[in-house]
Write a protein that holds these residues in place. Sequence first.
Motif, short mmCIF file in Angstrom:
data_model
loop_
_atom_site.label_atom_id
_atom_site.label_comp_id
_atom_site.label_asym_id
_atom_site.label_seq_id
_atom_site.Cartn_x
_atom_site.Cartn_y
_atom_site.Cartn_z
N UNK A 207 0.82 -1.21 0.00
CA UNK A 207 0.00 0.00 0.00
C UNK A 207 0.85 1.26 0.00
N UNK A 208 1.97 1.22 0.75
CA UNK A 208 2.86 2.37 0.80
C UNK A 208 3.48 2.63 -0.56
N UNK A 209 3.87 1.56 -1.26
CA UNK A 209 4.44 1.70 -2.60
C UNK A 209 3.41 2.29 -3.57
N UNK A 210 2.17 1.84 -3.44
CA UNK A 210 1.10 2.35 -4.32
C UNK A 210 0.86 3.83 -4.07
N UNK A 211 0.86 4.22 -2.78
CA UNK A 211 0.65 5.63 -2.46
C UNK A 211 1.81 6.49 -2.98
N UNK A 212 3.04 5.96 -2.85
CA UNK A 212 4.20 6.71 -3.33
C UNK A 212 4.16 6.87 -4.85
N UNK A 213 3.75 5.81 -5.53
CA UNK A 213 3.65 5.86 -6.99
C UNK A 213 2.59 6.86 -7.43
N UNK A 214 1.46 6.84 -6.72
CA UNK A 214 0.37 7.77 -7.05
C UNK A 214 0.80 9.21 -6.81
N UNK A 215 1.53 9.43 -5.72
CA UNK A 215 1.99 10.79 -5.41
C UNK A 215 2.99 11.27 -6.46
N UNK A 216 3.88 10.36 -6.89
CA UNK A 216 4.87 10.72 -7.91
C UNK A 216 4.19 11.03 -9.24
N UNK A 217 3.18 10.23 -9.58
CA UNK A 217 2.45 10.47 -10.83
C UNK A 217 1.72 11.80 -10.80
#
Length: 223
Positions: A207-217
Amino acid sequence: MLLGLVLLLAWDGGGLDLPLARLAGSAQGFAWRDSAALVFWLHAVPRWISSAGLLALFAGALRPWDWQRGWPARDRWQLVGAIALAMVSVTVIKRLSASSCPWDMAEFGGVAQYVSHWVWGVRDGGAGHCFPAGHASAAFGYVAGWFVLRRRVPRLAAPWLAAAMALGLVLGLAQQLRGAHFMSHTLWSAWVCWCVGLAWEAIAQRGACSRASAAAATKLNRS
């Protein structure tokens, strides 16, 4: 996790439960079964302490303790949630199990016949609901909290894990002396608690990786 599973299967395959149980029990039963010291100090008291600790962590999830300052809420909830889920998981498996306790065995003055806990659907003639060790999970459940502690408070993680494992084994040995559990019941309880903690951590990190990816996008799109 896999190494622990292999060792546990080797323990079960080696048939080590009964020889160990015979060290404490006989045809007359288990001499320590009703020991006031074991029943109070290593059964009742640990459960009270474990419950109090869980309530304290629940309070910390709502309002962080000093050592939890700076933790995101999801990590505070992971700490208490993983521990509680580990304990509940052991209890659920125990309720579904047909395996009886050593003190129920005919060899130790009871009526049941020994049947491996892996022989599903075969009743041993006893009360059942004895596998894995629910009492030991009062300590082993805290193993599930190690995964978040190693990220947030590394200096506390190792002592936490060592204490949870050591206390769980002590509680398991006490129940072994009383005839309440075979040693494999205790060892499997520890493994279940570890797996629950690992699974929660894996989901949390994904979940943390998904949130980081979404924030970067999002940041890239704004750029």
